[in-house]
Design a protein around this motif. Structure first.
Motif, PDB file in Angstrom:
ATOM      1  N   LEU A   1       0.833  -1.199   0.000  1.00 44.36           N
ATOM      2  CA  LEU A   1       0.000   0.000   0.000  1.00 44.36           C
ATOM      3  C   LEU A   1       0.872   1.254   0.000  1.00 44.36           C
ATOM      4  CD1 LEU A   1      -2.835  -0.858   2.570  1.00 44.36           C
ATOM      5  CD2 LEU A   1      -2.985  -0.875   0.079  1.00 44.36           C
ATOM      6  N   GLY A   2       1.979   1.182   0.702  1.00 46.75           N
ATOM      7  CA  GLY A   2       2.894   2.322   0.779  1.00 46.75           C
ATOM      8  C   GLY A   2       3.760   2.509  -0.452  1.00 46.75           C
ATOM      9  N   GLU A   3       3.735   1.556  -1.370  1.00 42.53           N
ATOM     10  CA  GLU A   3       4.522   1.679  -2.602  1.00 42.53           C
ATOM     11  C   GLU A   3       3.950   2.723  -3.554  1.00 42.53           C
ATOM     12  OE1 GLU A   3       4.785  -2.032  -4.552  1.00 42.53           O
ATOM     13  OE2 GLU A   3       6.098  -2.948  -3.064  1.00 42.53           O
TER      14      GLU A   3
ATOM     15  N   PRO B   1      -0.827  -9.020  -7.778  1.00 41.39           N
ATOM     16  CA  PRO B   1      -2.216  -9.491  -7.952  1.00 41.39           C
ATOM     17  C   PRO B   1      -2.745 -10.312  -6.789  1.00 41.39           C
ATOM     18  CG  PRO B   1      -0.704 -10.646  -9.438  1.00 41.39           C
ATOM     19  CD  PRO B   1       0.063  -9.510  -8.845  1.00 41.39           C
ATOM     20  N   TRP B   2      -1.874 -10.867  -5.945  1.00 43.22           N
ATOM     21  CA  TRP B   2      -2.318 -11.620  -4.777  1.00 43.22           C
ATOM     22  C   TRP B   2      -3.112 -10.742  -3.802  1.00 43.22           C
ATOM     23  CZ3 TRP B   2      -0.299  -9.395  -0.412  1.00 43.22           C
ATOM     24  CH2 TRP B   2       0.893  -8.687  -0.557  1.00 43.22           C
ATOM     25  N   LEU B   3      -2.994  -9.414  -3.937  1.00 42.50           N
ATOM     26  CA  LEU B   3      -3.782  -8.521  -3.089  1.00 42.50           C
ATOM     27  C   LEU B   3      -5.282  -8.767  -3.238  1.00 42.50           C
ATOM     28  CD1 LEU B   3      -2.135  -4.973  -3.282  1.00 42.50           C
ATOM     29  CD2 LEU B   3      -2.500  -6.350  -1.226  1.00 42.50           C
ATOM     30  N   SER B   4      -5.684  -9.229  -4.421  1.00 43.56           N
ATOM     31  CA  SER B   4      -7.107  -9.494  -4.643  1.00 43.56           C
ATOM     32  C   SER B   4      -7.603 -10.668  -3.813  1.00 43.56           C
ATOM     33  CB  SER B   4      -7.370  -9.769  -6.129  1.00 43.56           C
ATOM     34  OG  SER B   4      -6.727 -10.957  -6.562  1.00 43.56           O
ATOM     35  N   GLN B   5      -6.693 -11.445  -3.225  1.00 48.70           N
ATOM     36  CA  GLN B   5      -7.062 -12.580  -2.379  1.00 48.70           C
ATOM     37  C   GLN B   5      -7.057 -12.232  -0.897  1.00 48.70           C
ATOM     38  OE1 GLN B   5      -3.942 -15.158  -4.462  1.00 48.70           O
ATOM     39  NE2 GLN B   5      -5.576 -16.624  -4.098  1.00 48.70           N
ATOM     40  N   VAL B   6      -6.867 -10.945  -0.584  1.00 53.21           N
ATOM     41  CA  VAL B   6      -6.819 -10.508   0.816  1.00 53.21           C
ATOM     42  C   VAL B   6      -7.995  -9.574   1.088  1.00 53.21           C
ATOM     43  CG1 VAL B   6      -5.470  -9.364   2.602  1.00 53.21           C
ATOM     44  CG2 VAL B   6      -4.302 -10.651   0.797  1.00 53.21           C
ATOM     45  N   SER B   7      -8.843  -9.955   2.026  1.00 52.16           N
ATOM     46  CA  SER B   7      -9.927  -9.082   2.457  1.00 52.16           C
ATOM     47  C   SER B   7      -9.368  -8.058   3.441  1.00 52.16           C
ATOM     48  CB  SER B   7     -11.036  -9.888   3.132  1.00 52.16           C
ATOM     49  OG  SER B   7     -11.941  -9.024   3.803  1.00 52.16           O
ATOM     50  N   THR B   8      -9.596  -6.775   3.147  1.00 54.17           N
ATOM     51  CA  THR B   8      -9.109  -5.718   4.037  1.00 54.17           C
ATOM     52  C   THR B   8     -10.284  -4.993   4.709  1.00 54.17           C
ATOM     53  OG1 THR B   8      -8.973  -4.217   2.137  1.00 54.17           O
ATOM     54  CG2 THR B   8      -6.947  -5.362   2.790  1.00 54.17           C
ATOM     55  N   ILE B   9     -11.365  -5.745   4.949  1.00 54.51           N
ATOM     56  CA  ILE B   9     -12.479  -5.171   5.701  1.00 54.51           C
ATOM     57  C   ILE B   9     -11.984  -4.648   7.055  1.00 54.51           C
ATOM     58  CG2 ILE B   9     -14.682  -5.667   6.817  1.00 54.51           C
ATOM     59  CD1 ILE B   9     -14.819  -5.558   3.767  1.00 54.51           C
ATOM     60  N   ARG B  10     -11.080  -5.409   7.666  1.00 55.40           N
ATOM     61  CA  ARG B  10     -10.371  -4.952   8.863  1.00 55.40           C
ATOM     62  C   ARG B  10      -8.910  -4.782   8.453  1.00 55.40           C
ATOM     63  NH1 ARG B  10     -13.095  -8.892  13.517  1.00 55.40           N
ATOM     64  NH2 ARG B  10     -15.211  -8.006  13.333  1.00 55.40           N
ATOM     65  N   PRO B  11      -8.547  -3.583   8.051  1.00 54.32           N
ATOM     66  CA  PRO B  11      -7.264  -3.394   7.369  1.00 54.32           C
ATOM     67  C   PRO B  11      -6.082  -3.338   8.322  1.00 54.32           C
ATOM     68  CG  PRO B  11      -8.370  -1.306   7.606  1.00 54.32           C
ATOM     69  CD  PRO B  11      -9.331  -2.342   8.138  1.00 54.32           C
ATOM     70  N   PRO B  12      -4.879  -3.505   7.777  1.00 48.14           N
ATOM     71  CA  PRO B  12      -3.688  -3.222   8.564  1.00 48.14           C
ATOM     72  C   PRO B  12      -3.567  -1.709   8.723  1.00 48.14           C
ATOM     73  CG  PRO B  12      -3.080  -3.752   6.310  1.00 48.14           C
ATOM     74  CD  PRO B  12      -4.561  -3.962   6.421  1.00 48.14           C
ATOM     75  N   ILE B  13      -3.644  -1.227   9.948  1.00 49.47           N
ATOM     76  CA  ILE B  13      -3.668   0.226  10.167  1.00 49.47           C
ATOM     77  C   ILE B  13      -2.238   0.726  10.296  1.00 49.47           C
ATOM     78  CG2 ILE B  13      -4.796   2.075  11.470  1.00 49.47           C
ATOM     79  CD1 ILE B  13      -6.674  -0.023  12.620  1.00 49.47           C
ATOM     80  N   GLY B  14      -1.532   0.691   9.168  1.00 50.31           N
ATOM     81  CA  GLY B  14      -0.136   1.068   9.141  1.00 50.31           C
ATOM     82  C   GLY B  14       0.100   2.326   8.329  1.00 50.31           C
ATOM     83  N   PRO B  15       1.347   2.717   8.172  1.00 47.36           N
ATOM     84  CA  PRO B  15       1.673   3.953   7.453  1.00 47.36           C
ATOM     85  C   PRO B  15       1.250   3.933   5.996  1.00 47.36           C
ATOM     86  CG  PRO B  15       3.655   2.697   8.005  1.00 47.36           C
ATOM     87  CD  PRO B  15       2.534   2.085   8.748  1.00 47.36           C
ATOM     88  N   GLY B  16       1.273   2.775   5.351  1.00 47.70           N
ATOM     89  CA  GLY B  16       0.848   2.707   3.960  1.00 47.70           C
ATOM     90  C   GLY B  16      -0.621   3.014   3.797  1.00 47.70           C
ATOM     91  N   MET B  17      -1.449   2.435   4.654  1.00 49.85           N
ATOM     92  CA  MET B  17      -2.887   2.680   4.586  1.00 49.85           C
ATOM     93  C   MET B  17      -3.214   4.132   4.925  1.00 49.85           C
ATOM     94  SD  MET B  17      -5.790   1.498   7.221  1.00 49.85           S
ATOM     95  CE  MET B  17      -7.350   2.377   7.207  1.00 49.85           C
ATOM     96  N   LEU B  18      -2.619   4.655   6.013  1.00 48.59           N
ATOM     97  CA  LEU B  18      -2.947   6.007   6.438  1.00 48.59           C
ATOM     98  C   LEU B  18      -2.457   7.056   5.439  1.00 48.59           C
ATOM     99  CD1 LEU B  18      -3.918   4.685   9.024  1.00 48.59           C
ATOM    100  CD2 LEU B  18      -2.720   6.475  10.307  1.00 48.59           C
ATOM    101  N   ALA B  19      -1.351   6.782   4.753  1.00 51.63           N
ATOM    102  CA  ALA B  19      -0.860   7.726   3.742  1.00 51.63           C
ATOM    103  C   ALA B  19      -1.871   7.886   2.616  1.00 51.63           C
ATOM    104  CB  ALA B  19       0.480   7.249   3.187  1.00 51.63           C
ATOM    105  N   ALA B  20      -2.501   6.799   2.211  1.00 49.52           N
ATOM    106  CA  ALA B  20      -3.511   6.873   1.154  1.00 49.52           C
ATOM    107  C   ALA B  20      -4.745   7.622   1.628  1.00 49.52           C
ATOM    108  CB  ALA B  20      -3.887   5.469   0.690  1.00 49.52           C
ATOM    109  N   ARG B  21      -5.181   7.365   2.857  1.00 48.25           N
ATOM    110  CA  ARG B  21      -6.335   8.082   3.402  1.00 48.25           C
ATOM    111  C   ARG B  21      -6.046   9.571   3.484  1.00 48.25           C
ATOM    112  NH1 ARG B  21     -10.767   7.833   3.447  1.00 48.25           N
ATOM    113  NH2 ARG B  21     -11.333   8.332   5.586  1.00 48.25           N
ATOM    114  N   GLU B  22      -4.868   9.919   3.977  1.00 46.07           N
ATOM    115  CA  GLU B  22      -4.492  11.324   4.084  1.00 46.07           C
ATOM    116  C   GLU B  22      -4.474  11.988   2.714  1.00 46.07           C
ATOM    117  OE1 GLU B  22      -3.266  15.004   5.506  1.00 46.07           O
ATOM    118  OE2 GLU B  22      -4.001  13.276   6.644  1.00 46.07           O
ATOM    119  N   TYR B  23      -3.964  11.273   1.720  1.00 42.74           N
ATOM    120  CA  TYR B  23      -3.862  11.847   0.380  1.00 42.74           C
ATOM    121  C   TYR B  23      -5.243  12.159  -0.190  1.00 42.74           C
ATOM    122  CZ  TYR B  23      -3.024  12.335  -4.584  1.00 42.74           C
ATOM    123  OH  TYR B  23      -3.021  12.819  -5.878  1.00 42.74           O
TER     124      TYR B  23
END
Length: 271
Positions: A104-106, A139-161
């Motif tokens: 996510l942070g990439e 593409p393996w990301l499509s096999q991961v449900s993020t309904i309860r996401p990893p609340i890390g810097p990658g996720m929060l950076a996207a939300r902030e953006y």
């Protein structure tokens, strides 16, 4: 394909790992590092670190699929014992969260104070392009449900953006958050479907168009124009694209543009 869920790890342990590079050392973490050093053996320099383990797991998943990035498979890849990995990452649940947040942070999303387009729609377009590229690389990301996401810097950076992109539109704070969530839902879901399609084509060696062609007898033998008048109307008007890939690309563009049109209209009404 099996779907795995993120957010299944022990919360305090997972958060400490996710934010390991974004907080100053504390006495507790220093003590934990000292304990790890003793377990590895006095005088020996560690050959691994958490970052290296996570990147190796992502590489395995990219090349061989998410199932290959198990603790056992990763230990073999790194030429260490499985128990050695547990001194860095306690379980497969924390490993999955670390993998997801790393990719996510990439995404090359401008952070606070960094140059970006003035137009908010162009900023959303950056999110769209970067997110679809991320799913294409992993593409393996499509096999991961993020309904309860990893609340890390990658996720929060996207939300902030996305929130910062929408703040200047004139929407209320509540509508700004809702609009950002709507964009995330649409873009991430569509990108996940594209990645899932890639995985299926890779696993079967058959394109989606070839799969449909094998079932073309449906239209000649089973399709009833009387029961499907709307589909027949579109067909007679040449309204269907020539390939499933073109159809997916066109529908994605149409949906995103209409979503942003709606947000823009709501913002104008708020001014």
């Amino acid at each position: 394909m099996t779907v795995r869920r993120s957010g299944e790890g022990q919360p305090e342990r997972t958060l400490a790992l996710l934010w390991r590079n974004h907080r100053p050392p504390t006495p507790d973490t220093e003590q934990e590092q000292a304990r790890r050093e003793r377990r590895r053996g006095a005088g020996r320099r560690p050959s691994l670190d958490v970052d290296g383990v996570v990147l190796a797991a992502i590489r395995l998943a990219d090349e061989q699929g998410l199932g290959a990035a198990s603790m056992g498979g990763l230990a073999k890849e790194l030429s260490v014992g499985t128990m050695t990995l547990y001194t860095y990452i306690p379980s497969k649940d924390e490993l999955l969260d670390l993998m997801v947040d790393q990719v996510l942070g990439e995404r090359d999303l401008p952070g606070p104070g960094e140059p970006r387009p003035d137009d908010w729609r162009e900023q959303v377009e950056i999110y769209s392009v970067q997110t679809r590229a991320m799913f294409h690389r992993h593409p393996w990301l499509s096999q991961v449900s993020t309904i309860r996401p990893p609340i890390g810097p990658g996720m929060l950076a996207a939300r902030e953006y996305l929130l910062s992109a929408l703040l200047g539109t004139g929407l209320s704070p509540s509508d700004t958050n809702t609009a950002a969530l709507a964009i995330t839902t649409y873009v991430d879901s569509a990108a996940g479907l594209e990645a899932e399609s890639e995985l299926i084509e890779r696993a079967t060696g058959q394109s989606n168009d070839a799969w449909w062609y094998e079932r073309s007898d449906l239209w000649e033998t089973y399709f009833d124009v009387e029961r499907h008048p709307a589909m027949t109307t579109i067909w007679n008007a040449n309204g269907y694209q020539s390939s499933t890939r073109e159809a997916a690309a066109d529908s994605y563009r149409y949906g995103l543009d209409r979503l942003l049109d709606g947000i823009e209209s709501t913002a104008r009404e708020s001014l």
